[in-house]
Design an enzyme around this catalytic site. Structure first.
Site, PDB file in Angstrom:
ATOM      1  N   ARG A 163     -20.595  32.579 -47.913  1.00 15.01           N
ATOM      2  CA  ARG A 163     -21.197  31.283 -48.176  1.00 15.01           C
ATOM      3  C   ARG A 163     -20.712  30.231 -47.191  1.00 15.01           C
ATOM      4  O   ARG A 163     -19.598  30.324 -46.676  1.00 15.01           O
ATOM      5  CB  ARG A 163     -20.946  30.820 -49.597  1.00 15.01           C
ATOM      6  CG  ARG A 163     -19.513  30.467 -49.966  1.00 15.01           C
ATOM      7  CD  ARG A 163     -18.604  31.641 -50.230  1.00 15.01           C
ATOM      8  NE  ARG A 163     -19.171  32.635 -51.122  1.00 15.01           N
ATOM      9  CZ  ARG A 163     -19.110  32.540 -52.448  1.00 15.01           C
ATOM     10  NH1 ARG A 163     -18.504  31.552 -53.021  1.00 15.01           N
ATOM     11  NH2 ARG A 163     -19.617  33.490 -53.177  1.00 15.01           N
ATOM     12  N   ASP A 212     -18.179  26.612 -50.707  1.00 18.85           N
ATOM     13  CA  ASP A 212     -17.957  26.840 -52.131  1.00 18.85           C
ATOM     14  C   ASP A 212     -16.975  25.768 -52.594  1.00 18.85           C
ATOM     15  O   ASP A 212     -15.917  25.601 -51.995  1.00 18.85           O
ATOM     16  CB  ASP A 212     -17.353  28.243 -52.285  1.00 18.85           C
ATOM     17  CG  ASP A 212     -17.274  28.701 -53.729  1.00 18.85           C
ATOM     18  OD1 ASP A 212     -18.058  28.215 -54.557  1.00 18.85           O
ATOM     19  OD2 ASP A 212     -16.415  29.560 -54.015  1.00 18.85           O
ATOM     20  N   ASP A 226     -14.949  24.525 -56.042  1.00 16.64           N
ATOM     21  CA  ASP A 226     -14.605  24.902 -57.420  1.00 16.64           C
ATOM     22  C   ASP A 226     -13.664  23.874 -58.019  1.00 16.64           C
ATOM     23  O   ASP A 226     -12.675  23.495 -57.380  1.00 16.64           O
ATOM     24  CB  ASP A 226     -13.867  26.250 -57.441  1.00 16.64           C
ATOM     25  CG  ASP A 226     -14.754  27.435 -57.105  1.00 16.64           C
ATOM     26  OD1 ASP A 226     -15.961  27.375 -57.422  1.00 16.64           O
ATOM     27  OD2 ASP A 226     -14.233  28.393 -56.530  1.00 16.64           O
ATOM     28  N   ARG A 233     -25.788  25.629 -48.490  1.00 14.06           N
ATOM     29  CA  ARG A 233     -25.405  26.870 -49.145  1.00 14.06           C
ATOM     30  C   ARG A 233     -26.639  27.586 -49.660  1.00 14.06           C
ATOM     31  O   ARG A 233     -27.469  27.027 -50.348  1.00 14.06           O
ATOM     32  CB  ARG A 233     -24.484  26.597 -50.325  1.00 14.06           C
ATOM     33  CG  ARG A 233     -24.228  27.872 -51.114  1.00 14.06           C
ATOM     34  CD  ARG A 233     -22.976  27.791 -51.902  1.00 14.06           C
ATOM     35  NE  ARG A 233     -22.810  28.991 -52.707  1.00 14.06           N
ATOM     36  CZ  ARG A 233     -21.842  29.120 -53.583  1.00 14.06           C
ATOM     37  NH1 ARG A 233     -20.982  28.151 -53.755  1.00 14.06           N
ATOM     38  NH2 ARG A 233     -21.734  30.224 -54.273  1.00 14.06           N
TER      39      ARG A 233
END
Ligand code: ROI
Length: 161
Positions: A92, A95, A97, A83
């Site tokens: 990207r 990712d 989260d 990344r």
């Protein structure tokens, strides 16, 4: 004590489905952590105009790591998968989260849980719904079914698992 954590995955560069599969494998290798379940992959329009479509999914982890230790580990996986943070909110390769962390409410500069834009993100809510019981309620008291009913779909499409 092991806690039940849900992690959202997203990619819109460099073979997104392959990025997500590689990330599932990396999540399964984290210390003091078990990869308990993975959702199907979903295609979705970017919330920002002019970006390629995303591939998204949610993983369920059972972990003994503390929240910030898990966050560091997830950022390590993002970095390992190349990344590059060219711009905030930009396209990207990967990712990751933290969406939910057991029953915790976390409000720290680096980490807000439940994830702050959850209610606007069909690409998180629908894969999450695959992994929890009907009637699931978030730590902040919101019912997942209610969030699902209110959330715009943004071109969400369930892909092959
Ligand atoms: N849009 C979708 N569909 N999926 C994402 O993972 C995603 N991630 C982002 C922004 C740019 C907000 N849009 C997204 O960071």
């Amino acid at each position: 004590m092991s806690e039940r954590v849900f992690v959202g995955l997203g990619s819109n560069l460099a073979e997104p489905a392959e990025q997500l599969r590689q990330a599932f494998a990396a999540l399964g290798q984290l210390p003091a952590t078990r990869l308990a379940a993975t959702s199907a992959l979903y295609g979705s329009d970017s919330l920002l105009a002019g970006q390629p479509r995303y591939t998204n999914a949610v993983a369920e982890l059972h972990t003994e790591l503390a929240p910030l230790a898990l966050l560091d580990a997830l950022q390590g996986i993002e970095n390992d998968q190349g990344r590059v943070r060219l711009e905030r909110w930009g396209p990207r390769t990967l990712d990751l989260d933290i969406i939910l962390f057991g029953e915790r409410l976390i409000d720290e500069p680096r980490l807000k849980v439940p994830h702050y834009h959850l209610q606007a993100r069909a690409f998180v809510l629908y894969p999450l719904a695959e992994l929890v019981d009907e009637g699931f309620v978030l730590a902040d008291g919101r019912a997942l079914a209610h969030l699902l009913a209110e959330c715009p779909l943004n071109g969400l499409q369930r892909l092959q698992a």
